[in-house]
Design a protein around this motif. Structure first.
Motif, PDB file in Angstrom:
ATOM      1  N   SER A   3       0.845  -1.191   0.000  1.00  0.00           N
ATOM      2  CA  SER A   3       0.000   0.000   0.000  1.00  0.00           C
ATOM      3  C   SER A   3       0.883   1.245   0.000  1.00  0.00           C
ATOM      4  N   TYR A   4       0.626   2.166  -0.928  1.00  0.00           N
ATOM      5  CA  TYR A   4       1.367   3.427  -0.963  1.00  0.00           C
ATOM      6  C   TYR A   4       0.389   4.571  -0.717  1.00  0.00           C
ATOM      7  N   LEU A   5       0.714   5.413   0.266  1.00  0.00           N
ATOM      8  CA  LEU A   5      -0.203   6.451   0.715  1.00  0.00           C
ATOM      9  C   LEU A   5       0.549   7.733   1.065  1.00  0.00           C
ATOM     10  N   SER A   6      -0.191   8.820   1.156  1.00  0.00           N
ATOM     11  CA  SER A   6       0.395  10.113   1.549  1.00  0.00           C
ATOM     12  C   SER A   6       0.446  10.189   3.076  1.00  0.00           C
ATOM     13  N   GLU A  36      -1.218  16.248   1.968  1.00  0.00           N
ATOM     14  CA  GLU A  36      -2.479  15.538   2.202  1.00  0.00           C
ATOM     15  C   GLU A  36      -2.312  14.362   3.162  1.00  0.00           C
ATOM     16  N   THR A  37      -1.547  14.602   4.220  1.00  0.00           N
ATOM     17  CA  THR A  37      -1.284  13.556   5.207  1.00  0.00           C
ATOM     18  C   THR A  37      -2.570  12.990   5.810  1.00  0.00           C
ATOM     19  N   ALA A  38      -3.541  13.855   6.064  1.00  0.00           N
ATOM     20  CA  ALA A  38      -4.793  13.396   6.689  1.00  0.00           C
ATOM     21  C   ALA A  38      -5.451  12.296   5.866  1.00  0.00           C
ATOM     22  N   PHE A  39      -5.452  12.442   4.547  1.00  0.00           N
ATOM     23  CA  PHE A  39      -6.046  11.428   3.685  1.00  0.00           C
ATOM     24  C   PHE A  39      -5.282  10.106   3.797  1.00  0.00           C
ATOM     25  N   GLY A  40      -3.957  10.190   3.805  1.00  0.00           N
ATOM     26  CA  GLY A  40      -3.154   8.979   3.885  1.00  0.00           C
ATOM     27  C   GLY A  40      -3.302   8.260   5.205  1.00  0.00           C
ATOM     28  N   VAL A  41      -3.289   9.016   6.299  1.00  0.00           N
ATOM     29  CA  VAL A  41      -3.423   8.414   7.627  1.00  0.00           C
ATOM     30  C   VAL A  41      -4.789   7.752   7.787  1.00  0.00           C
ATOM     31  N   ASP A  87       5.281   5.397   2.234  1.00  0.00           N
ATOM     32  CA  ASP A  87       4.890   6.808   2.244  1.00  0.00           C
ATOM     33  C   ASP A  87       5.385   7.490   0.967  1.00  0.00           C
ATOM     34  N   ASN A  88       4.439   8.000   0.157  1.00  0.00           N
ATOM     35  CA  ASN A  88       4.844   8.698  -1.068  1.00  0.00           C
ATOM     36  C   ASN A  88       4.980  10.207  -0.881  1.00  0.00           C
ATOM     37  N   LYS A  89       4.832  10.662   0.364  1.00  0.00           N
ATOM     38  CA  LYS A  89       5.059  12.069   0.725  1.00  0.00           C
ATOM     39  C   LYS A  89       4.172  13.047  -0.053  1.00  0.00           C
ATOM     40  N   LEU A 113      -2.631  -1.572  -2.892  1.00  0.00           N
ATOM     41  CA  LEU A 113      -3.733  -0.692  -2.525  1.00  0.00           C
ATOM     42  C   LEU A 113      -3.223   0.745  -2.482  1.00  0.00           C
ATOM     43  N   GLY A 114      -3.899   1.651  -3.151  1.00  0.00           N
ATOM     44  CA  GLY A 114      -3.501   3.066  -3.146  1.00  0.00           C
ATOM     45  C   GLY A 114      -3.740   3.661  -4.513  1.00  0.00           C
ATOM     46  N   GLU A 115      -3.760   4.920  -4.621  1.00  0.00           N
ATOM     47  CA  GLU A 115      -3.550   5.965  -3.628  1.00  0.00           C
ATOM     48  C   GLU A 115      -4.872   6.684  -3.403  1.00  0.00           C
ATOM     49  N   VAL A 116      -4.855   7.841  -2.739  1.00  0.00           N
ATOM     50  CA  VAL A 116      -6.048   8.660  -2.586  1.00  0.00           C
ATOM     51  C   VAL A 116      -6.153   9.666  -3.726  1.00  0.00           C
TER      52      VAL A 116
END
Length: 399
Positions: A49-52, A57-62, A92-94, A117-120
């Motif tokens: 899973s790769y997320l922010s 947009e940290t809130a979306f990733g968390v 984490d794709n930052k 799974l990812g991303e937002v």
């Protein structure tokens, strides 16, 4: 008879040929071929899973990470998939598209995951999806709504509706439900998600006999919106459509109030759904609406069960990002359980065949374009909370 130098050259050449043979033997599909056999022998199924998890947009990733973790724990507690647990590997794709590309490559080539799974954000999902599709590893984005995301190839899916549906529903809600014909439009021109929604909305308003009396675009990095707001105000719109992320909507709401534009004039999109928007601008946006995938008080049993479990674990109300990520993980596990072969292609075929999946965000069927056919929810900001207002049929938006 070989001298020392000749012997060294011969050994070096043999080693080089061996390395070349090994390199040629490894398929570009990453988790396909030999890696798929390795997955069968591992004590668990590896999913990436790769997320922010940092950046804008940290809130979306968390939120998404928490939804995925909750789903995976439930799946494993119920026995896993085909007798083995799922091990989820997060990267984490930052909040950067170029990092999304790098992280998906790492998950597939280094970690040999069998699905992703990812991303937002649509820009990052498209970047990561190009890699996943080239490597022939299935990917499900929980929340990326731009139509181009799944068009990159047959290995990329989504668990959410698309912006063509969401944009049309935003227009139909304003023009047909709220009976407002004169509309302002405010969007980020350098964001795939925002600009795509703006186009769909603009076209549908015109089709319905409404008029976009003024539209203003800005760059995502901007923080001063007063000029745009005053120009929109001067055009006397009855409503303003703002398909943007919460990071921009919060300062816009505060600056709009200072300019005499009430929050109830705004209608937004699913990018608004973050606790940070309520924390920073709930009072300024009292009475505003936005299209979304679910609301915490939506009257669906699966959603209510998810909200209860999430609150028990994280001690807060889940956002739609958490709910969609939960659904994406559960949908993937369901497909894995139905897959005829536990290979990336076997899993891809099973995802494509998904019909009537009962998720926290509604009933999901994956269509021929690998998009989710599911309900659209209208959420209202009321008493500083996101509250359920109505459910609309996606198919009605296509008529």
């Amino acid at each position: 008879m070989l001298g020392r130098r000749g012997l060294v050259r011969m050994i070096a050449g043999a080693l080089a040929l061996s390395a070349l043979a090994l390199g040629c033997g490894k398929k570009d599909g990453g988790a396909n071929g030999d890696a798929a056999k390795q997955a069968e022998s591992d004590p668990y199924w590896k999913v990436g899973s790769y997320l922010s998890l940092s950046g804008e947009e940290t809130a979306f990733g968390v939120d998404s990470k928490e939804g995925i973790e909750l789903a995976i724990d439930e799946i494993n507690q119920a026995g896993g998939v085909k007798g083995k647990p799922i091990k989820i590997l997060f990267e984490d794709n930052k909040s950067k598209p170029e990092e999304a590309t790098n992280k998906v490559l790492q998950l597939i080539d280094r970690d040999e995951v069998i699905a992703v799974l990812g991303e937002v954000a649509s820009s990052r999902s498209r970047a990561g999806g190009i890699v996943a599709n080239r490597k022939k590893v299935p990917m499900i984005t929980p929340s990326s709504t731009n139509p181009d995301v799944t068009k990159v190839g047959p290995y990329v899916f989504r668990a959410c509706f698309t912006d063509d549906v969401q944009g049309r529903m935003g227009a139909q809600f304003i023009v047909s439900t709220l009976k407002k014909k004169k509309v302002g439009l405010l969007f980020a021109s350098d964001d795939l998600y925002s600009s795509g929604l703006a186009k769909e909305f603009r076209d549908e308003v015109k089709r319905l006999g409404g008029e976009v009396v003024m539209e203003k675009s800005f760059l995502k990095k901007e923080t001063n919106f007063t000029t745009y707001i005053n120009e929109l105000k001067s055009a006397n719109p009855e409503m303003i459509y703002a398909p943007i992320y919460y990071t921009s909507m919060a300062p816009i709401a505060r600056q709009a109030k200072a300019a005499g534009v009430p929050g109830s004039m705004f209608v937004g999109s699913d990018g608004w759904d973050a606790d940070e928007l309520l924390r920073d601008a709930a009072e300024e946006l009292e009475g505003a609406y936005f299209t979304n995938h679910y609301a915490p008080d939506v009257p669906w049993p699966n959603s209510q069960a998810f909200v209860k479990k999430y609150k028990e674990r994280y001690n807060r109300t889940p956002s739609s990002m958490a709910a969609q990520a939960y659904d994406a993980a559960k949908l993937l596990a369901d497909a894995m359980s139905r897959a005829k072969e536990m290979t990336p292609d076997g899993i891809r075929q099973a995802i494509q065949e998904t019909k009537g999946f009962q998720g926290a965000t509604g009933t999901i069927t994956i269509d021929a374009e690998r998009n989710a056919d599911k309900p659209v929810v209208i959420v209202q900001i009321k008493d500083k909370q996101f509250t359920y207002y109505a459910t609309v049929n996606e198919k009605s938006a296509k008529q």
